[in-house]
Design an enzyme around this catalytic site. Structure first.
Site, PDB file in Angstrom:
ATOM      1  N   LYS A   1     -10.954   1.881 -17.372  1.00 53.03           N
ATOM      2  CA  LYS A   1     -12.527   1.703 -17.759  1.00 53.03           C
ATOM      3  C   LYS A   1     -12.885   0.003 -17.638  1.00 53.03           C
ATOM      4  O   LYS A   1     -13.998   0.065 -17.846  1.00 53.03           O
ATOM      5  CB  LYS A   1     -12.067   1.488 -19.584  1.00 53.03           C
ATOM      6  CG  LYS A   1     -13.008   1.639 -20.815  1.00 53.03           C
ATOM      7  CD  LYS A   1     -12.601   1.450 -21.601  1.00 53.03           C
ATOM      8  CE  LYS A   1     -13.867   1.381 -22.899  1.00 53.03           C
ATOM      9  NZ  LYS A   1     -13.206   1.494 -24.325  1.00 53.03           N
TER      10      LYS A   1
ATOM     11  N   MET B   1      -3.419  44.186 -22.405  1.00 52.21           N
ATOM     12  CA  MET B   1      -2.523  44.204 -21.315  1.00 52.21           C
ATOM     13  C   MET B   1      -0.474  44.421 -21.923  1.00 52.21           C
ATOM     14  O   MET B   1       0.459  44.707 -21.668  1.00 52.21           O
ATOM     15  CB  MET B   1      -2.442  43.605 -20.336  1.00 52.21           C
ATOM     16  CG  MET B   1      -1.621  43.359 -18.854  1.00 52.21           C
ATOM     17  SD  MET B   1      -2.058  45.127 -18.451  1.00 52.21           S
ATOM     18  CE  MET B   1      -3.192  44.859 -17.322  1.00 52.21           C
TER      19      MET B   1
ATOM     20  N   GLU C   1     -12.653  20.651 -23.632  1.00 51.33           N
ATOM     21  CA  GLU C   1     -12.541  19.986 -22.736  1.00 51.33           C
ATOM     22  C   GLU C   1     -12.424  21.375 -21.511  1.00 51.33           C
ATOM     23  O   GLU C   1     -12.484  21.335 -20.498  1.00 51.33           O
ATOM     24  CB  GLU C   1     -11.410  19.031 -21.977  1.00 51.33           C
ATOM     25  CG  GLU C   1     -11.636  17.565 -22.353  1.00 51.33           C
ATOM     26  CD  GLU C   1     -12.036  17.194 -23.920  1.00 51.33           C
ATOM     27  OE1 GLU C   1     -11.667  15.860 -24.812  1.00 51.33           O
ATOM     28  OE2 GLU C   1     -11.143  18.251 -24.590  1.00 51.33           O
TER      29      GLU C   1
ATOM     30  N   PHE D   1      -3.410   2.981 -26.752  1.00 53.13           N
ATOM     31  CA  PHE D   1      -3.467   4.469 -26.884  1.00 53.13           C
ATOM     32  C   PHE D   1      -4.828   5.391 -26.631  1.00 53.13           C
ATOM     33  O   PHE D   1      -5.257   4.455 -25.739  1.00 53.13           O
ATOM     34  CB  PHE D   1      -4.878   3.544 -28.447  1.00 53.13           C
ATOM     35  CG  PHE D   1      -6.073   5.168 -29.429  1.00 53.13           C
ATOM     36  CD1 PHE D   1      -4.994   5.561 -30.079  1.00 53.13           C
ATOM     37  CD2 PHE D   1      -7.618   4.876 -28.988  1.00 53.13           C
ATOM     38  CE1 PHE D   1      -5.536   6.595 -30.342  1.00 53.13           C
ATOM     39  CE2 PHE D   1      -7.668   5.236 -28.779  1.00 53.13           C
ATOM     40  CZ  PHE D   1      -7.237   6.622 -30.467  1.00 53.13           C
ATOM     41  N   GLN D   2      -4.293   6.479 -26.679  1.00 49.77           N
ATOM     42  CA  GLN D   2      -4.775   7.618 -25.518  1.00 49.77           C
ATOM     43  C   GLN D   2      -4.430   7.514 -23.927  1.00 49.77           C
ATOM     44  O   GLN D   2      -5.212   7.584 -23.179  1.00 49.77           O
ATOM     45  CB  GLN D   2      -6.168   7.776 -25.658  1.00 49.77           C
ATOM     46  CG  GLN D   2      -7.456   8.895 -27.120  1.00 49.77           C
ATOM     47  CD  GLN D   2      -7.739   8.844 -27.662  1.00 49.77           C
ATOM     48  OE1 GLN D   2      -9.358   7.839 -26.727  1.00 49.77           O
ATOM     49  NE2 GLN D   2      -8.678  10.218 -28.457  1.00 49.77           N
TER      50      GLN D   2
END
Length: 617
Positions: free
Chosen positions: A187, A503, A75, A137-138
């Site tokens: 959802k 760096m 993602e 969940f999630q």
């Protein structure tokens, strides 16, 4: 509403505020309504990964002929690709993820887009509305998590709200000061039955970006410009966002004042123009840094007096009056008090300033910058950007990047990661056109280059796109090369491979007595000869890139440099990765050490410029 900012122009077709036009009503699911809304706002590309909570949206997405979905491998790649797409095209970038870890993986690119004022809409699935707040969940409170790093965000729990929210999200992201907007959709809202009609009625009573500058402030600014002896036009990314580069050129040539463009502003004014004195900042050109320090007037246009430009703030530009023009009123006076504050869109500000300066000229008021240019030109000649070739005959990273820029097709877009290679790409590639330089300026996000280049190429498929990446950055997001290979997105990647976090290693060399704690990445240039000849590079970027469907080349000999770059430029049917094995001790100069004054700029190691100051003030 709690927008922190406001932004520029919007090629996307947008619905009108206020009443409906008569439009046919369709009976759809919330998910179908989402995809239809994306089609209507002009989104043609979405970068994302499906998962449980967002899955209802992926079913109608499969049937859309107007929205292309690019299935990324992480993602974070989706978010940076949306940013690269937006920066290259000027349109709103779109990314999509599921709830919980899918959404939290977007946090870094959202923060990155927020810092760099990039128009982006991030769409996330959320658990069903009745489960919100139960640690389902999630589940993750992505609206709460992202509130400090978005321009605005929405939680949608009703299907009928989806078209209005999508219209508002695209409008907010692309107007005023651009920025990321998050739309989190439960959802059950995606699954519910609803109706769809377009355009929806937008309801944004508190959102009124000021674009037209105040005439009195413009007149005051013009008077200061024509009265100044040592003015500087300090140009930031806001000029690019406002598509004001043509107006900037007119103002610069009208006044004859020197122009400095920030890291985010490169390409807003041609690097090759005689009035351009370089990039300011921690690793800016000596002339640009010194011009700001010794100016008696700084005209800041779409720039925010960032700490990387000002150095130690209380010693920055001690002689200068400040004209500060910005679309976001919160930026004006935030770091440096403005003598003439101007709130407005950079394009409108510049157009009005041109007229006001012309009026001053007509009245006989014209700035004389002859002595100023004498100083500027002396500094330019004495302290040009440059680099030394390694004594051991190995590849110079600066030369690699310079030759990539010189051999690239005209109009090539360059995306850089973060670190030494980013600064060298800013210094040694010439940017004469807007939207040809993409980088993570505010957040400094390692791993930005490959997915941002992917997004840029998806948005501008007929333009060559080079990612200039470090071996550290590359190992964060290189999985998106698989995405590129499978989706016909043939970017080119230059890995500036010095075997270290370059760096950070430079800072350890300069400030930590060469104690290289945890900055060696693999058996690169620092490995012993036997190990190198045994071919035990870990990882082997050529093998890795080939495994992801890319054409891969390794370049170690300066004699092969042009041939390898030309080979990379000639292949356009798949991604190309070139592993440039470069000298590990090369450093970025000039440099103003963090926390010090710009007056303490070092042109090179142990080389403090002598400006032969003769000013009375």
């Amino acid at each position: 509403m709690t927008e922190q900012a406001t932004g520029a122009h919007h090629p996307q077709p947008r619905p009108r505020s206020g009443g409906h036009q008569s439009a046919p009503v369709e009976h759809v699911t919330g998910a179908q309504s989402l995809i239809r809304s994306l089609e209507e706002v002009g989104a043609d590309t979405v970068f994302g990964i499906p998962g449980g909570a967002i899955l209802p949206a992926y079913d109608p997405l499969m049937d859309s002929t107007r929205v292309r979905h690019v299935l990324v491998r992480h993602e974070q790649g989706a978010g940076h690709a949306a940013t690269g797409y937006a920066q290259a095209t000027g349109r709103v970038g779109v990314c999509m993820a599921t709830s919980g870890p899918g959404a939290t993986n977007l946090v870094t690119p959202i923060a990155d887009a927020h810092m760099d004022s990039v128009p982006m809409v991030a769409i996330t699935g959320q658990v069903a509305s009745k489960a919100i707040g139960t640690d389902a969940f999630q589940e993750a409170d992505i609206v709460g998590i992202t509130m400090p790093i978005t321009k605005h965000n929405f939680l949608v729990t009703k299907a009928e709200d989806i078209p209005r929210v999508i219209a508002q999200a695209f409008h907010i992201a692309s107007t005023g000061r651009p920025g990321p907007v998050l739309v989190d959709i439960a959802k059950d809202a995606l699954q519910a039955k609803t109706t769809f009609s377009w355009p929806p009625t937008m309801d944004l009573p508190g959102y009124r970006p000021v674009t037209k500058p105040h005439a009195k402030q413009i007149r005051e600014a013009a008077k200061l410009i024509t009265a100044a002896r040592r003015p500087v036009l300090y140009v930031g990314g806001g000029v690019l966002k406002a598509r004001a580069t043509a107006e900037l050129k007119v103002l610069a040539e009208l006044t004859g004042a020197p122009v400095t463009t920030t890291l985010m502003g490169l390409g807003a004014f041609p690097d090759s123009h005689e009035l351009h004195v370089g990039m300011p900042g921690m690793h800016g050109a000596v002339t640009a840094v010194t011009a700001l320090q010794k100016a008696d007037l700084i005209v800041a246009l779409g720039a925010r007096f960032d700490d990387r430009v000002t150095g130690k703030l209380d010693s920055f530009a001690p002689y200068a009056k400040i004209v500060h023009a910005d679309i976001d009123p919160a930026e004006i006076g935030k770091n440096r008090a403005a003598d003439v504050p101007i709130v407005g869109d950079a394009r409108e500000v510049l157009a009005d300033l041109i007229q006001a300066v012309q009026k001053e000229h007509a009245e006989g008021n014209r700035g004389d910058y002859t002595a100023w240019w004498k100083d500027l030109n002396r500094w330019r000649e004495t302290y040009p950007l440059g680099y030394d070739q390694p004594e051991d005959g190995s590849l110079s990273p600066q030369q690699v990047i310079e030759r990539i820029g010189q051999l690239a097709p005209e109009g090539t877009i360059f995306a850089a990661g973060v670190g030494q290679h980013q600064m060298w790409a800013a210094h040694f590639i010439e940017y004469d056109k807007p939207a040809t330089w993409l980088n993570s300026g505010g957040a400094g996000t390692m791993g930005y280059a490959v997915p941002a280049a992917m997004g840029a190429k998806a948005g501008a498929p007929d333009t060559a796109v080079w990612a200039i990446d470090g071996d550290g950055c590359f190992q964060m997001t290189n999985q998106e090369l698989t995405t590129c290979a499978l989706n016909n997105i043939p970017i080119k990647v230059a890995i500036i491979n010095n075997g270290a976090l370059g760096m950070v290693r430079q800072w350890q060399t300069l400030f930590y007595n060469q104690r290289y704690s945890n900055t060696v990445l693999h058996s690169g240039p620092g490995a012993d000869t036997a190990e190198k000849s045994a071919g035990t590079r870990v990882p082997d970027f050529v093998k890795l890139s080939e495994a992801m469907g890319c054409h891969a080349i390794r370049c170690e000999d300066p004699a092969d440099l042009d041939k390898v770059i030309e080979e990379a430029n000639s292949i356009n049917d798949r991604p190309v990765v070139v592993d440039f094995i470069v000298h590990e001790d090369a450093m970025v100069w000039p440099m103003v050490a963090a926390g010090t004054s710009n007056d303490e700029i070092m042109a090179a190691r142990d080389v403090r410029p002598d400006f032969g100051d003769n000013e009375d003030d």
